[in-house]
Design a protein around this motif. Structure first.
Motif, PDB file in Angstrom:
ATOM      1  N   ILE A 109       0.807  -1.225   0.000  1.00 44.30           N
ATOM      2  CA  ILE A 109       0.000   0.000   0.000  1.00 44.30           C
ATOM      3  C   ILE A 109       0.840   1.276   0.000  1.00 44.30           C
ATOM      4  CG2 ILE A 109      -1.741   1.307   1.293  1.00 44.30           C
ATOM      5  CD1 ILE A 109      -2.953  -1.305   2.180  1.00 44.30           C
ATOM      6  N   PRO A 110       1.958   1.367   0.726  1.00 46.57           N
ATOM      7  CA  PRO A 110       2.742   2.609   0.734  1.00 46.57           C
ATOM      8  C   PRO A 110       3.378   2.917  -0.627  1.00 46.57           C
ATOM      9  CG  PRO A 110       3.257   1.264   2.647  1.00 46.57           C
ATOM     10  CD  PRO A 110       2.457   0.403   1.715  1.00 46.57           C
ATOM     11  N   ASP A 111       3.956   4.109  -0.734  1.00 49.63           N
ATOM     12  CA  ASP A 111       4.660   4.508  -1.952  1.00 49.63           C
ATOM     13  C   ASP A 111       6.076   4.941  -1.580  1.00 49.63           C
ATOM     14  OD1 ASP A 111       4.204   6.888  -0.663  1.00 49.63           O
ATOM     15  OD2 ASP A 111       3.075   7.829  -2.286  1.00 49.63           O
ATOM     16  N   TYR A 112       6.592   5.934  -2.240  1.00 50.11           N
ATOM     17  CA  TYR A 112       7.962   6.399  -1.979  1.00 50.11           C
ATOM     18  C   TYR A 112       8.063   7.305  -0.753  1.00 50.11           C
ATOM     19  CZ  TYR A 112       6.240  10.773  -3.932  1.00 50.11           C
ATOM     20  OH  TYR A 112       5.517  11.918  -4.143  1.00 50.11           O
ATOM     21  N   THR A 113       6.939   7.582  -0.109  1.00 49.84           N
ATOM     22  CA  THR A 113       6.935   8.537   1.007  1.00 49.84           C
ATOM     23  C   THR A 113       7.918   8.141   2.102  1.00 49.84           C
ATOM     24  OG1 THR A 113       4.633   9.156   0.599  1.00 49.84           O
ATOM     25  CG2 THR A 113       5.506   9.589   2.801  1.00 49.84           C
ATOM     26  N   LEU A 114       7.973   6.848   2.427  1.00 47.14           N
ATOM     27  CA  LEU A 114       8.812   6.416   3.551  1.00 47.14           C
ATOM     28  C   LEU A 114      10.290   6.618   3.265  1.00 47.14           C
ATOM     29  CD1 LEU A 114       7.119   5.445   5.888  1.00 47.14           C
ATOM     30  CD2 LEU A 114       6.020   4.733   3.764  1.00 47.14           C
ATOM     31  N   ILE A 115      10.743   6.216   2.075  1.00 48.60           N
ATOM     32  CA  ILE A 115      12.161   6.383   1.759  1.00 48.60           C
ATOM     33  C   ILE A 115      12.503   7.860   1.596  1.00 48.60           C
ATOM     34  CG2 ILE A 115      11.885   6.121  -0.732  1.00 48.60           C
ATOM     35  CD1 ILE A 115      14.803   4.872   1.470  1.00 48.60           C
ATOM     36  N   VAL A 293      16.135   1.207   5.718  1.00 53.04           N
ATOM     37  CA  VAL A 293      16.268   1.456   4.279  1.00 53.04           C
ATOM     38  C   VAL A 293      15.694   0.286   3.480  1.00 53.04           C
ATOM     39  CG1 VAL A 293      17.901   1.767   2.388  1.00 53.04           C
ATOM     40  CG2 VAL A 293      18.246   2.979   4.541  1.00 53.04           C
ATOM     41  N   SER A 294      15.968  -0.940   3.914  1.00 50.53           N
ATOM     42  CA  SER A 294      15.539  -2.109   3.144  1.00 50.53           C
ATOM     43  C   SER A 294      14.013  -2.219   3.072  1.00 50.53           C
ATOM     44  CB  SER A 294      16.135  -3.393   3.730  1.00 50.53           C
ATOM     45  OG  SER A 294      15.629  -3.659   5.024  1.00 50.53           O
ATOM     46  N   VAL A 295      13.317  -1.905   4.163  1.00 52.10           N
ATOM     47  CA  VAL A 295      11.848  -2.064   4.154  1.00 52.10           C
ATOM     48  C   VAL A 295      11.129  -0.839   3.608  1.00 52.10           C
ATOM     49  CG1 VAL A 295      11.846  -3.690   6.073  1.00 52.10           C
ATOM     50  CG2 VAL A 295      11.599  -1.249   6.546  1.00 52.10           C
ATOM     51  N   THR A 296      11.843   0.285   3.431  1.00 59.07           N
ATOM     52  CA  THR A 296      11.196   1.467   2.853  1.00 59.07           C
ATOM     53  C   THR A 296      11.497   1.622   1.367  1.00 59.07           C
ATOM     54  OG1 THR A 296      13.074   2.847   3.591  1.00 59.07           O
ATOM     55  CG2 THR A 296      11.126   2.753   5.018  1.00 59.07           C
ATOM     56  N   ILE A 297      12.585   1.023   0.884  1.00 64.16           N
ATOM     57  CA  ILE A 297      12.927   1.157  -0.531  1.00 64.16           C
ATOM     58  C   ILE A 297      12.105   0.192  -1.384  1.00 64.16           C
ATOM     59  CG2 ILE A 297      14.789  -0.546  -0.666  1.00 64.16           C
ATOM     60  CD1 ILE A 297      14.823   2.993  -2.190  1.00 64.16           C
ATOM     61  N   ILE A 298      11.678  -0.941  -0.815  1.00 63.65           N
ATOM     62  CA  ILE A 298      10.910  -1.918  -1.599  1.00 63.65           C
ATOM     63  C   ILE A 298       9.557  -1.359  -2.049  1.00 63.65           C
ATOM     64  CG2 ILE A 298       9.738  -4.155  -1.512  1.00 63.65           C
ATOM     65  CD1 ILE A 298      12.033  -5.202   0.176  1.00 63.65           C
ATOM     66  N   PRO A 299       8.725  -0.779  -1.169  1.00 61.53           N
ATOM     67  CA  PRO A 299       7.459  -0.212  -1.663  1.00 61.53           C
ATOM     68  C   PRO A 299       7.664   0.916  -2.657  1.00 61.53           C
ATOM     69  CG  PRO A 299       7.823   0.369   0.646  1.00 61.53           C
ATOM     70  CD  PRO A 299       8.827  -0.673   0.306  1.00 61.53           C
ATOM     71  N   ALA A 300       8.770   1.651  -2.547  1.00 57.23           N
ATOM     72  CA  ALA A 300       9.052   2.703  -3.525  1.00 57.23           C
ATOM     73  C   ALA A 300       9.296   2.105  -4.904  1.00 57.23           C
ATOM     74  CB  ALA A 300      10.259   3.519  -3.078  1.00 57.23           C
ATOM     75  N   GLY A 301       9.911   0.915  -4.956  1.00 55.39           N
ATOM     76  CA  GLY A 301      10.115   0.239  -6.226  1.00 55.39           C
ATOM     77  C   GLY A 301       8.847  -0.405  -6.749  1.00 55.39           C
ATOM     78  N   LEU A 302       8.107  -1.059  -5.864  1.00 54.98           N
ATOM     79  CA  LEU A 302       6.852  -1.699  -6.273  1.00 54.98           C
ATOM     80  C   LEU A 302       5.847  -0.688  -6.798  1.00 54.98           C
ATOM     81  CD1 LEU A 302       6.356  -4.250  -3.343  1.00 54.98           C
ATOM     82  CD2 LEU A 302       6.901  -4.791  -5.720  1.00 54.98           C
ATOM     83  N   MET A 303       5.923   0.519  -6.282  1.00 53.77           N
ATOM     84  CA  MET A 303       5.000   1.582  -6.699  1.00 53.77           C
ATOM     85  C   MET A 303       5.005   1.766  -8.214  1.00 53.77           C
ATOM     86  SD  MET A 303       5.458   5.599  -5.733  1.00 53.77           S
ATOM     87  CE  MET A 303       6.816   5.768  -6.896  1.00 53.77           C
ATOM     88  N   VAL A 318      12.607   2.310 -15.262  1.00 52.30           N
ATOM     89  CA  VAL A 318      13.437   1.111 -15.089  1.00 52.30           C
ATOM     90  C   VAL A 318      14.370   1.193 -13.877  1.00 52.30           C
ATOM     91  CG1 VAL A 318      15.169  -0.366 -16.179  1.00 52.30           C
ATOM     92  CG2 VAL A 318      13.270   0.551 -17.533  1.00 52.30           C
ATOM     93  N   PRO A 319      15.153   2.279 -13.704  1.00 54.09           N
ATOM     94  CA  PRO A 319      16.053   2.306 -12.541  1.00 54.09           C
ATOM     95  C   PRO A 319      15.333   2.127 -11.210  1.00 54.09           C
ATOM     96  CG  PRO A 319      16.637   4.039 -14.086  1.00 54.09           C
ATOM     97  CD  PRO A 319      15.330   3.483 -14.546  1.00 54.09           C
ATOM     98  N   SER A 320      14.115   2.655 -11.126  1.00 57.45           N
ATOM     99  CA  SER A 320      13.382   2.559  -9.861  1.00 57.45           C
ATOM    100  C   SER A 320      12.874   1.151  -9.596  1.00 57.45           C
ATOM    101  CB  SER A 320      12.208   3.543  -9.861  1.00 57.45           C
ATOM    102  OG  SER A 320      12.671   4.874 -10.005  1.00 57.45           O
ATOM    103  N   LEU A 321      12.651   0.358 -10.645  1.00 63.13           N
ATOM    104  CA  LEU A 321      12.240  -1.027 -10.443  1.00 63.13           C
ATOM    105  C   LEU A 321      13.335  -1.834  -9.767  1.00 63.13           C
ATOM    106  CD1 LEU A 321      10.354  -1.913 -13.762  1.00 63.13           C
ATOM    107  CD2 LEU A 321       9.374  -1.479 -11.505  1.00 63.13           C
ATOM    108  N   PHE A 322      14.590  -1.463 -10.006  1.00 60.71           N
ATOM    109  CA  PHE A 322      15.712  -2.164  -9.391  1.00 60.71           C
ATOM    110  C   PHE A 322      15.763  -1.929  -7.875  1.00 60.71           C
ATOM    111  CE2 PHE A 322      17.323  -2.161 -13.778  1.00 60.71           C
ATOM    112  CZ  PHE A 322      17.707  -3.489 -13.884  1.00 60.71           C
ATOM    113  N   TRP A 323      14.989  -0.943  -7.401  1.00 59.12           N
ATOM    114  CA  TRP A 323      14.944  -0.714  -5.955  1.00 59.12           C
ATOM    115  C   TRP A 323      14.400  -1.928  -5.209  1.00 59.12           C
ATOM    116  CZ3 TRP A 323      12.585   4.911  -5.694  1.00 59.12           C
ATOM    117  CH2 TRP A 323      13.527   5.816  -6.193  1.00 59.12           C
TER     118      TRP A 323
END
Length: 388
Positions: A109-115, A293-303, A318-323
């Protein structure tokens, strides 16, 4: 500080009740929004104040009753998890439900807000006193309700993860604090954990490279992966390229620090840190920030999987999917580091005391590596001892 530490030490006890309280609150809010009240946090809103959540722009008459049902059910499940702890189908179902709740609330559910909060936390603290530069009226224009709601949801997901982990350990008759069981095997050897950690570090360092390269190129005036018009738009927007360059530099610096999860200088302070040289590095000093960092960067990539607006420009997409790989790799390396560094449990007494004392690490490391590491150069840990 001592009081906070004592309170935190009892997380296996209070996390279930906290998860129940969180779920009950959102269940009641779901009913409130379903009744047509204001404040539905995923309602369509102007582009400047919309989040990138998978639920953004959803219809209240569809999502609010789901929030109410899942929230109220979750409150009941969390309370049951604080009491029932016997193996069986019920316990399996509770564990599956708990991990599903944690995964959805933390990763989906989250987005890039956390990272973004992690990266720009120092600036937000300054802006709270000086005001936000530019057209924004204040911090409220950055942390508006649609975003703040995602932060609350993320914290609720962490509560569910803690509650489910503690419950699972109780079902297995293991120590709720460390997960060890009497009579069980010693677990992976130190060398095996190092192997997993090194692969995790490799992935965590390579995954953000496309992001770093493109942002540095843009800062230098090179339209790598974007149109010239888009580059000019960023150049004409104050602070936009600087923010991207700052994130790229922070990512590269984080990659250097990530190597500490598999190097001796991540366990014992090297000589070039003269005021702490030779002393043990507290595990939490690496585990806490790396975990965040690990648990906040994943939702930013999934977004970006459900944000089609960026797919026309590969350098934004593409670069953000690698997150996603970045977060997973960093998470694996962090878990391996934690298991390698932990000593005897203060609650159950299982495990070995002093596995990560400086003298133990020094004896376990080959002499050539010790000589290189003493000069501050990265070392290769060749220890063979088992970790308990």
């Amino acid at each position: 500080m001592t009081t906070i530490w004592r309170w935190w030490a009892y997380w296996p006890v209070w996390s279930g009740y906290a998860a129940a309280a969180f779920s009950l609150l959102y269940g009641v809010l779901g009913l409130y929004w379903w009744a047509g009240r204001d404040g539905f946090p995923f309602a369509p809103i102007d582009e400047d104040h919309a989040s990138a959540s998978i639920l953004e722009g959803s219809r209240v008459e569809v999502v609010a009753p789901v929030i109410a049902a899942v929230g109220l059910l979750g409150a009941v499940v969390a309370l049951v998890m604080t009491r029932h702890a016997r193996p069986g189908r019920l316990s399996t179902g509770l564990v599956v439900f708990g991990w599903a709740m944690a995964g959805a609330l933390v990763l989906i559910i989250p987005d890039y807000t956390l990272i973004a909060l992690v990266a720009f936390a120092p600036l937000l603290l300054v802006f709270a006193f000086t005001g936000v530069p530019g057209d924004q009226a204040g911090v409220g224009d950055i942390l508006y309700w649609h975003r703040t709601n995602l932060i609350i949801i993320f914290v609720g997901g962490l509560l569910w993860a803690a509650a489910t982990l503690a419950y699972r350990r109780r079902v297995r008759a293991a120590c709720v604090h460390c997960g060890r069981r009497h009579g069980a095997d010693d677990g992976p050897s130190r060398q095996t954990l190092l192997w997993w950690g090194r692969w995790g570090v490799v992935v965590a360092c390579l995954a953000p490279l496309p992001y770093e390269v493109t942002r540095v190129a843009w800062a230098l005036g090179l339209p790598l992966g974007i149109t010239s018009d888009f580059l000019r738009m960023m150049q004409d927007t104050p602070g936009m390229l600087a923010a991207g360059l700052g994130c790229a530099v922070a990512s590269a610096a984080g990659g250097v620090l990530t190597h500490g999860l598999v190097r001796r200088w991540g366990e014992v302070y090297p000589r070039w840190i003269w005021f702490r040289a030779g002393k043990r590095v507290p595990p939490a000093l690496a585990v806490v920030p790396a975990s965040i960092v690990s648990v906040t960067i994943i939702p930013a990539g999934l977004m970006f999987l459900w944000t089609p607006e960026t797919r026309g420009t590969w350098a934004l997409y593409v670069p953000s999917l690698f997150w996603i790989a970045w977060g997973v790799g960093l998470g694996v390396a962090t878990v391996a580091y934690h298991l390698r560094r932990r000593g005897a449990c203060r609650r159950c007494g299982l495990g070995h005391v002093g596995d990560d004392r400086p003298d133990v690490l020094r004896r376990a490391q080959p002499s050539g590596d010790r000589e290189r590491d003493s000069s501050g150069v990265g070392a290769r840990d060749g220890s063979q001892g088992n970790l308990h």
